[in-house]
Scaffold this active site. Structure first.
Site, short mmCIF file in Angstrom:
data_model
loop_
_atom_site.label_atom_id
_atom_site.label_comp_id
_atom_site.label_asym_id
_atom_site.label_seq_id
_atom_site.Cartn_x
_atom_site.Cartn_y
_atom_site.Cartn_z
N LYS A 24 34.78 40.41 40.00
CA LYS A 24 35.32 39.49 39.02
C LYS A 24 34.34 38.36 38.76
O LYS A 24 33.55 38.00 39.63
CB LYS A 24 36.64 38.92 39.51
CG LYS A 24 37.70 39.99 39.60
CD LYS A 24 39.03 39.46 40.05
CE LYS A 24 40.04 40.60 39.87
NZ LYS A 24 41.17 40.51 40.70
N HIS A 50 40.57 35.70 40.03
CA HIS A 50 39.66 34.84 39.29
C HIS A 50 39.82 33.38 39.73
O HIS A 50 38.86 32.63 39.79
CB HIS A 50 39.89 34.96 37.78
CG HIS A 50 39.44 36.28 37.23
ND1 HIS A 50 40.28 37.34 37.11
CD2 HIS A 50 38.23 36.68 36.76
CE1 HIS A 50 39.61 38.37 36.59
NE2 HIS A 50 38.36 37.99 36.37
N SER A 91 40.67 37.97 32.56
CA SER A 91 41.42 37.40 33.67
C SER A 91 42.86 37.23 33.23
O SER A 91 43.12 36.68 32.15
CB SER A 91 40.83 36.03 34.03
OG SER A 91 41.78 35.25 34.73
N GLY A 93 45.04 35.27 34.59
CA GLY A 93 45.37 33.84 34.64
C GLY A 93 44.64 32.98 33.63
O GLY A 93 45.22 32.04 33.08
#
Length: 122
Positions: A24, A50, A91, A93
């Site tokens: 990531k 992340h 991601s 989030g």
């Protein structure tokens, strides 16, 4: 203070990623005093989320009096034996990073690499 912040900002590496594998990454805007800012790429295999990457980056920067915000994330596939990096994904989030910006940063750091990106994939 602005000169010091500018100096602190200039010492922040544009790119810090693992040397091999798929992992990531986050694209982070780092801010010094005043209007000074730059975007940096952080990608590591140890990060489960992340947010782990962003939080560690934010902690490191805070020690130098710098603040930051996460512009988004994705994944990197780094194949040093082929001199290739592929940027993709997003991601959950933070949303999708601007992979074009990330690619530009990586190309500057790895000038002899073939660096590609795609919006598809996770």
């Amino acid at each position: 203070a602005a000169a010091m912040a500018g100096e602190a900002l200039s010492r922040v590496p544009d790119v810090q990623i693992d040397g091999d594998g798929v992992f990531k990454y986050v694209l982070v805007r780092v801010r010094g005093a005043g209007a000074l800012a730059k975007d940096v790429v952080r990608g590591h295999g140890w990060a489960e989320y992340h947010a782990d990457l962003f939080e560690r980056t934010a902690e490191e920067l805070a020690r130098h009096g710098l603040s930051c915000e996460c512009l988004g994330g994705g994944r990197l596939s780094h194949r040093p034996e082929e001199r290739k990096i592929h940027v993709y994904g997003y991601s959950v989030g933070f949303g999708r990073a601007d992979h074009a910006v990330t690619t530009e940063k990586l190309q500057a750091e790895y000038p002899d690499y073939e660096i590609t990106w795609a919006d598809e994939g996770y």
